[in-house]
Design an enzyme around this catalytic site. Structure first.
Site, PDB file in Angstrom:
ATOM      1  N   VAL A 108      49.297  43.335  17.679  1.00  7.54           N
ATOM      2  CA  VAL A 108      50.277  43.873  18.613  1.00  7.54           C
ATOM      3  C   VAL A 108      50.430  45.362  18.333  1.00  7.54           C
ATOM      4  O   VAL A 108      50.907  45.750  17.265  1.00  7.54           O
ATOM      5  CB  VAL A 108      51.637  43.159  18.474  1.00  7.54           C
ATOM      6  N   ARG A 142      58.804  48.515  21.530  1.00 13.68           N
ATOM      7  CA  ARG A 142      58.100  47.524  22.330  1.00 13.68           C
ATOM      8  C   ARG A 142      57.225  46.623  21.476  1.00 13.68           C
ATOM      9  O   ARG A 142      57.294  45.409  21.570  1.00 13.68           O
ATOM     10  CB  ARG A 142      57.260  48.207  23.405  1.00 13.68           C
TER      11      ARG A 142
END
EC number: 2.5.1.78
Length: 193
Positions: free
Chosen positions: A108, A115
């Site tokens: 990620v 975010r």
């Protein structure tokens, strides 16, 4: 006659000592580890994010190699677009009762600190929920680096890091499955519970 045998033994010992002294310096390989076997066959689902596939696949490769050494040879691999999609796939796979464990792998990154941390935190919490709801253990190799730059140096570093994580998640998976197999046997026998 005994003297001849003793002389021969001394010469053999001296020859072996000379061979050892003249042997090249090669590191001794660690002894092969014999991992415990399972009472019943295990089947694992490996759910991998396609985002940064070239990095994340290092985890899968290392996982498959290590898990096989731990006597789990039934592994089905699934690929999803990104890490955010992993929990739903894990839940559907867990509900089939076909798998004794599910492993998730993803990287990620991007979009600012809030975010990607939000996405990673959400994915980990959702995977824990799947595990607790279904009683199928779920393991995470979903990683969120603090800083990731699209450079070859970072790619190389994270490829190596994911390979290490693949071995670690295989070890955790196999050890947990062994522990659960033992625990469920004890519950069935009335020893626990």
């Amino acid at each position: 006659m005994n003297q001849m045998l003793q002389d021969a033994e001394v010469q053999t010992s001296q020859a072996q000592a000379t061979e050892t002294e003249n042997a090249p310096d090669t590191p001794a390989l660690p002894p092969a580890v014999e991992h415990p076997r399972f009472a019943k066959p295990q089947r694992v689902a490996f759910v991998q994010s396609a985002w940064h596939r070239d990095v994340v696949e290092e985890c899968r490769i290392a996982f498959l190699r290590e898990i096989e050494e731990r006597h789990i040879t039934n592994v089905d691999v699934f690929e999803v677009p990104g890490s955010f999609e992993i929990p739903l796939h894990a839940q559907i796979l867990a509900k089939t009762r076909r798998y004794t464990a599910i492993v998730a792998a993803g990287l990620v990154v991007d979009g600012g600190i809030y975010r990607h941390e939000f996405v990673a935190d959400t994915v980990i919490k959702a995977l824990m929920d799947v595990q607790l709801r279904t009683e199928v253990p779920v393991f995470s190799a979903v990683l969120t680096p603090q800083q990731f730059h699209e450079t070859e140096v970072h790619y190389d570093f994270f490829r190596k890091h994911f390979a290490i994580k693949g071995v670690e998640v295989a070890e955790a998976c196999a050890n947990t499955l062994l522990s659960l197999e033992r625990l469920r046997g004890q519950v069935a026998a009335g020893i626990v519970g």
